[in-house]
Design a protein around this motif. Structure first.
Motif, PDB file in Angstrom:
ATOM      1  N   ARG A  48      45.098  43.810  32.523  1.00  0.00           N
ATOM      2  CA  ARG A  48      46.299  44.772  32.147  1.00  0.00           C
ATOM      3  C   ARG A  48      46.420  46.058  33.047  1.00  0.00           C
ATOM      4  O   ARG A  48      45.572  47.221  32.639  1.00  0.00           O
ATOM      5  CB  ARG A  48      46.053  45.103  30.645  1.00  0.00           C
ATOM      6  N   SER A  49      46.865  45.915  34.068  1.00  0.00           N
ATOM      7  CA  SER A  49      47.028  47.146  35.152  1.00  0.00           C
ATOM      8  C   SER A  49      48.368  47.135  35.936  1.00  0.00           C
ATOM      9  O   SER A  49      49.082  46.207  35.876  1.00  0.00           O
ATOM     10  CB  SER A  49      45.890  46.950  36.076  1.00  0.00           C
ATOM     11  N   ARG A  50      48.638  48.146  36.440  1.00  0.00           N
ATOM     12  CA  ARG A  50      49.696  48.374  37.303  1.00  0.00           C
ATOM     13  C   ARG A  50      49.448  48.324  38.559  1.00  0.00           C
ATOM     14  O   ARG A  50      48.215  48.407  39.008  1.00  0.00           O
ATOM     15  CB  ARG A  50      50.254  50.016  37.026  1.00  0.00           C
ATOM     16  N   TYR A  71      40.468  51.270  35.569  1.00  0.00           N
ATOM     17  CA  TYR A  71      40.840  52.515  36.550  1.00  0.00           C
ATOM     18  C   TYR A  71      42.169  51.936  37.573  1.00  0.00           C
ATOM     19  O   TYR A  71      42.131  50.965  38.144  1.00  0.00           O
ATOM     20  CB  TYR A  71      39.829  52.869  37.446  1.00  0.00           C
ATOM     21  N   ASP A  72      43.288  52.745  37.310  1.00  0.00           N
ATOM     22  CA  ASP A  72      44.432  52.276  37.969  1.00  0.00           C
ATOM     23  C   ASP A  72      44.819  53.612  38.707  1.00  0.00           C
ATOM     24  O   ASP A  72      46.114  53.604  39.600  1.00  0.00           O
ATOM     25  CB  ASP A  72      45.612  52.327  36.853  1.00  0.00           C
ATOM     26  N   GLY A  73      43.888  54.242  39.355  1.00  0.00           N
ATOM     27  CA  GLY A  73      44.216  55.408  40.197  1.00  0.00           C
ATOM     28  C   GLY A  73      43.928  54.847  41.850  1.00  0.00           C
ATOM     29  O   GLY A  73      43.850  53.831  42.199  1.00  0.00           O
ATOM     30  N   PHE A  78      36.413  54.494  43.485  1.00  0.00           N
ATOM     31  CA  PHE A  78      36.569  54.134  42.061  1.00  0.00           C
ATOM     32  C   PHE A  78      37.255  52.980  41.713  1.00  0.00           C
ATOM     33  O   PHE A  78      36.840  52.278  40.771  1.00  0.00           O
ATOM     34  CB  PHE A  78      37.391  55.331  41.040  1.00  0.00           C
ATOM     35  N   ARG A  79      38.353  52.564  42.609  1.00  0.00           N
ATOM     36  CA  ARG A  79      38.903  51.551  42.498  1.00  0.00           C
ATOM     37  C   ARG A  79      38.189  50.146  42.710  1.00  0.00           C
ATOM     38  O   ARG A  79      37.896  49.167  42.171  1.00  0.00           O
ATOM     39  CB  ARG A  79      39.991  51.380  43.453  1.00  0.00           C
ATOM     40  N   LEU A  80      37.359  50.147  43.865  1.00  0.00           N
ATOM     41  CA  LEU A  80      36.305  49.365  44.132  1.00  0.00           C
ATOM     42  C   LEU A  80      35.389  48.793  43.082  1.00  0.00           C
ATOM     43  O   LEU A  80      35.045  47.737  42.665  1.00  0.00           O
ATOM     44  CB  LEU A  80      35.570  49.453  45.551  1.00  0.00           C
ATOM     45  N   PHE A  81      34.905  49.886  42.587  1.00  0.00           N
ATOM     46  CA  PHE A  81      33.974  49.915  41.297  1.00  0.00           C
ATOM     47  C   PHE A  81      34.475  49.213  40.220  1.00  0.00           C
ATOM     48  O   PHE A  81      33.966  48.150  39.671  1.00  0.00           O
ATOM     49  CB  PHE A  81      33.142  51.315  40.976  1.00  0.00           C
ATOM     50  N   ALA A  82      35.687  49.725  39.854  1.00  0.00           N
ATOM     51  CA  ALA A  82      36.557  49.127  38.831  1.00  0.00           C
ATOM     52  C   ALA A  82      36.725  47.555  39.056  1.00  0.00           C
ATOM     53  O   ALA A  82      36.779  46.533  38.079  1.00  0.00           O
ATOM     54  CB  ALA A  82      37.687  49.826  38.498  1.00  0.00           C
TER      55      ALA A  82
END
Length: 112
Positions: A48-50, A71-73, A78-82
């Motif tokens: 569930r993300s944008r 994380y959707d930033g 952070f995106r790679l980890f998420a």
């Protein structure tokens, strides 16, 4: 915990309609083909993300099961980890469904 929906195949893809994403459109086309041409029931595991990509907003096919996005930033680390954590969660959830077939078709973090 709710029982997992019955499925002949589980499709894992980070994006899936009605949320935008070109890989989600491909997963939806696959689920549609399997259902219409072969009567195969699909459960699609997604996040569930944008997402900014994708062209068409399609009507989803099959049963969609979503997990929460971490994380959707825009910060790349952070995106790679998420993405790595979300990928592991999706695979873990698919394995618990005990479907006879699992198709993984999504972003490069799954390669790890």
């Amino acid at each position: 915990m709710a029982a997992a929906p019955a499925a002949d195949v589980v499709i894992i893809n980070r994006n899936y309609p009605p949320r935008a994403g070109i890989t989600g459109e491909s997963a939806c086309a696959l689920a549609s083909y399997l259902q219409q041409q072969h009567g195969i029931r699909s459960v699609i595991l997604t996040v569930r993300s944008r997402y900014a990509g994708g062209a068409d907003l399609l009507e989803p096919v099959g049963t969609r099961v979503e997990i929460a996005s971490l994380y959707d930033g825009k910060k790349k680390l952070f995106r790679l980890f998420a993405n790595l954590v979300e990928s592991a969660r999706l695979v873990w959830k698919a394995r618990r469904m005990n479907a006879p077939c699992t198709i993984v078709m999504t972003d490069p973090p799954f390669l790890t």
